[in-house]
Design an enzyme around this catalytic site. Sequence first.
Site, mmCIF file in Angstrom:
data_model
loop_
_atom_site.group_PDB
_atom_site.id
_atom_site.type_symbol
_atom_site.label_atom_id
_atom_site.label_comp_id
_atom_site.label_asym_id
_atom_site.label_seq_id
_atom_site.Cartn_x
_atom_site.Cartn_y
_atom_site.Cartn_z
ATOM 1 N N LYS A 178 63.929 5.988 -20.414
ATOM 2 C CA LYS A 178 63.107 5.069 -21.212
ATOM 3 C C LYS A 178 61.960 5.841 -21.865
ATOM 4 C CE LYS A 178 59.653 2.367 -20.488
ATOM 5 N NZ LYS A 178 59.032 2.449 -21.813
ATOM 6 N N GLY A 231 53.288 10.379 -17.300
ATOM 7 C CA GLY A 231 52.435 9.323 -17.845
ATOM 8 C C GLY A 231 51.101 9.309 -17.136
ATOM 9 N N THR A 233 47.984 8.399 -14.478
ATOM 10 C CA THR A 233 47.872 8.431 -13.014
ATOM 11 C C THR A 233 48.000 7.031 -12.411
ATOM 12 O OG1 THR A 233 46.614 10.471 -13.058
ATOM 13 C CG2 THR A 233 46.297 9.073 -11.129
ATOM 14 N N THR A 235 49.694 4.467 -13.568
ATOM 15 C CA THR A 235 51.122 4.090 -13.603
ATOM 16 C C THR A 235 51.878 4.863 -12.532
ATOM 17 O OG1 THR A 235 50.827 3.995 -16.000
ATOM 18 C CG2 THR A 235 53.047 3.685 -15.176
ATOM 19 N N GLU A 253 54.348 13.590 -13.201
ATOM 20 C CA GLU A 253 53.483 14.441 -14.040
ATOM 21 C C GLU A 253 52.445 13.509 -14.641
ATOM 22 O OE1 GLU A 253 53.776 17.663 -14.157
ATOM 23 O OE2 GLU A 253 55.661 17.788 -13.080
ATOM 24 N N CYS A 287 48.034 16.315 -22.458
ATOM 25 C CA CYS A 287 47.548 16.275 -21.076
ATOM 26 C C CYS A 287 46.862 17.593 -20.695
ATOM 27 C CB CYS A 287 48.700 15.990 -20.138
ATOM 28 S SG CYS A 287 50.068 17.139 -20.356
ATOM 29 N N GLU A 389 39.744 10.580 -17.470
ATOM 30 C CA GLU A 389 40.522 11.095 -18.600
ATOM 31 C C GLU A 389 40.316 10.202 -19.822
ATOM 32 O OE1 GLU A 389 44.854 10.625 -18.586
ATOM 33 O OE2 GLU A 389 45.043 12.717 -19.191
HETATM 34 P P1 NAD Z 1 51.687 5.357 -19.283
HETATM 35 O O1 NAD Z 1 51.567 5.636 -17.851
HETATM 36 O O2 NAD Z 1 51.030 4.148 -19.834
HETATM 37 O O3 NAD Z 1 53.213 5.236 -19.723
HETATM 38 C C1 NAD Z 1 54.150 6.272 -19.519
HETATM 39 C C2 NAD Z 1 55.531 5.679 -19.483
HETATM 40 O O4 NAD Z 1 55.655 4.860 -18.322
HETATM 41 C C3 NAD Z 1 55.875 4.788 -20.669
HETATM 42 O O5 NAD Z 1 57.234 4.967 -21.015
HETATM 43 C C4 NAD Z 1 55.661 3.396 -20.100
HETATM 44 O O6 NAD Z 1 56.410 2.403 -20.750
HETATM 45 C C5 NAD Z 1 56.144 3.588 -18.674
HETATM 46 N N1 NAD Z 1 55.639 2.622 -17.689
HETATM 47 C C6 NAD Z 1 54.474 1.916 -17.709
HETATM 48 N N2 NAD Z 1 54.380 1.127 -16.617
HETATM 49 C C7 NAD Z 1 55.493 1.354 -15.877
HETATM 50 C C8 NAD Z 1 55.971 0.857 -14.644
HETATM 51 N N3 NAD Z 1 55.289 -0.042 -13.938
HETATM 52 N N4 NAD Z 1 57.146 1.319 -14.171
HETATM 53 C C9 NAD Z 1 57.845 2.247 -14.867
HETATM 54 N N5 NAD Z 1 57.457 2.737 -16.052
HETATM 55 C C10 NAD Z 1 56.290 2.308 -16.553
HETATM 56 O O7 NAD Z 1 51.173 6.665 -20.024
HETATM 57 P P2 NAD Z 1 50.964 6.897 -21.578
HETATM 58 O O8 NAD Z 1 49.738 6.162 -22.010
HETATM 59 O O9 NAD Z 1 52.252 6.669 -22.295
HETATM 60 O O10 NAD Z 1 50.686 8.471 -21.622
HETATM 61 C C11 NAD Z 1 49.439 9.051 -21.488
HETATM 62 C C12 NAD Z 1 49.259 9.629 -20.095
HETATM 63 O O11 NAD Z 1 50.292 10.545 -19.813
HETATM 64 C C13 NAD Z 1 47.965 10.410 -19.943
HETATM 65 O O12 NAD Z 1 47.385 10.091 -18.707
HETATM 66 C C14 NAD Z 1 48.435 11.866 -19.949
HETATM 67 O O13 NAD Z 1 47.585 12.757 -19.275
HETATM 68 C C15 NAD Z 1 49.741 11.737 -19.248
HETATM 69 N N6 NAD Z 1 50.580 12.885 -19.550
HETATM 70 C C16 NAD Z 1 50.811 13.790 -18.550
HETATM 71 C C17 NAD Z 1 51.593 14.916 -18.805
HETATM 72 C C18 NAD Z 1 51.874 15.922 -17.727
HETATM 73 O O14 NAD Z 1 52.752 16.757 -17.937
HETATM 74 N N7 NAD Z 1 51.200 15.888 -16.609
HETATM 75 C C19 NAD Z 1 52.138 15.097 -20.079
HETATM 76 C C20 NAD Z 1 51.866 14.158 -21.067
HETATM 77 C C21 NAD Z 1 51.093 13.041 -20.799
#
Ligand code: NAD
Length: 485
Positions: A178, A231, A233, A235, A253, A287, A389
């Site tokens: 997804k 995504g 922290t 989530t 991650e 990130c 963040e």
């Molecule tokens: P997010 O956590 O809102 O969403 C990430 C993904 O998870 C999306 O596809 C979303 O639809 C899905 N999701 C949301 N709730 C869920 C649930 N309950 N169950 C399963 N899936 C769910 O994050 P975002 O806003 O899309 O991304 C930004 C974040 O990602 C920032 O915190 C960034 O630091 C982090 N990030 C980390 C890395 C890394 O490698 N550590 C890389 C890129 C981004």
Amino acid sequence: MGECTMKKIKNYINGRFQAAISGKYLDNYNPAEGKVYSLIPDSDARDIEVAVEAAKDAFADWSETTAIERSLILSKIADLIDRDHEMLAKAESVDNGKPLKLASRVDIPRASSNMRFYASAIQQFASEFHQMDKSTINYTLRQPVGVAGCISPWNLPLYLFTWKIAPALAAGNTVVAKPSEITPMTAYLFSKICVEAGLPPGILNIVHGLGSKAGQSIVEHPEVPIISFTGGTETGKKLAVTAAPMFKKLSLELGGKNPNILFDDCDFELALNTTIHSSFANQGEICLCGSRIFVQKGIYHKFLDAFVEKTRLLKVGDPLEEGSKLGAIVSEDHMNKILSYIQLAKEEGGTVIVGGKRVTVDGRCKEGYFVEPTIIIGLDHMCRINQEEIFGPVVTIMPFEDEDEALEYANSTAYGLSATLWTEDLKRAHLVADQIKSGVIWVNCWLVRDLRTPFGGMKQSGMGREGGLEALRFFTEPKNVCVKL
Ligand code: NAD
């Protein structure tokens, strides 16, 4: 544009392109224009059920293929990404708001590298053998786990989507993936590429929709024993709570609040120029961006002046225009979050010395979500701005006295993703790198990535490592066989 004429993205399940079972759609925005430009299937547990069934059925054959057979298909997908490079880069820029130049130089080439890297890595992947004595040996089988759930964010859409899918498929798993509902377009285009590359039905299934519905249903599904998630922290915590009672394998991650530390003896020009990128590339929505800049006292004022001058020259503008260094923020909500943090910085006693406001870009982008690159000084390292963040084009700059103080500041947050050090003293670089609690450290460079290295965070930045053989180990189940001869 009326709904009927708008492009509709489709789910890719069991080799077929289809709407969500609910028949409902979500709006997909072009953030540079602030307008809906396509529609996304609003999938739920029913779509995930069909996708998991297809992936389960496909697993029997796919897990029996040879590494070379899987490698050939992944390589073919990489070739097709390269062929469609221009189209994919434009799609990524429109969907995410990032400058086209960046999508073209970084996002799309990395997506094909991910596929090609794991096409090659799976052919080099070896398992362990342990001999106890002349007549007792152990060998370890590494078997694919089953149906893998891969969930990715919006900041580097196709780049991070393929970073999960490639090792999962290479190791012989089938996948239900997804992409973020905020940037679904290149994942949809990628599904068409997979069909063209001859990937048999059911091996990869891409289901679009909300995290709380489609994403949550993947994590809850009892027949998905392994989840790779990138995504936020918060989530990640929810995922861990859902997955833990089912003892799923989890790779998380998550977010970061990365320190960028400049010592007096650094190569000043190199540190300055790279810090412009590590602060504001992709509108600060990486990130790994160094959002907390710590500068040793001897060069603090010189650095501040030079950094302010260079930041003022950065053009915020139409992502499709050549000269734009910063494009649009990914969504209106995210822009408002960034602006609210800038307001909080003022309330916490900080001084905004550059930027701080929304930008209006003339022409087709006049309704777009743009924010100025922003520099804040005068804050304590423990205030919320320096602990939470923000994930936007906002950095703070703080002076420090010596190594101990730099380390104390660097390690003061709940996060531990990456850190960057600038010094010409190799011994100091090594000693500081050794003590920083981050999974990834760069010395005199930033975002230089060798795909063979372990990638991931400590503390609240995540659990497990991606990259290289780490990912192939994660996507396989080790089984030790002890033989008495
Ligand atoms: P997010 O956590 O809102 O969403 C990430 C993904 O998870 C999306 O596809 C979303 O639809 C899905 N999701 C949301 N709730 C869920 C649930 N309950 N169950 C399963 N899936 C769910 O994050 P975002 O806003 O899309 O991304 C930004 C974040 O990602 C920032 O915190 C960034 O630091 C982090 N990030 C980390 C890395 C890394 O490698 N550590 C890389 C890129 C981004």
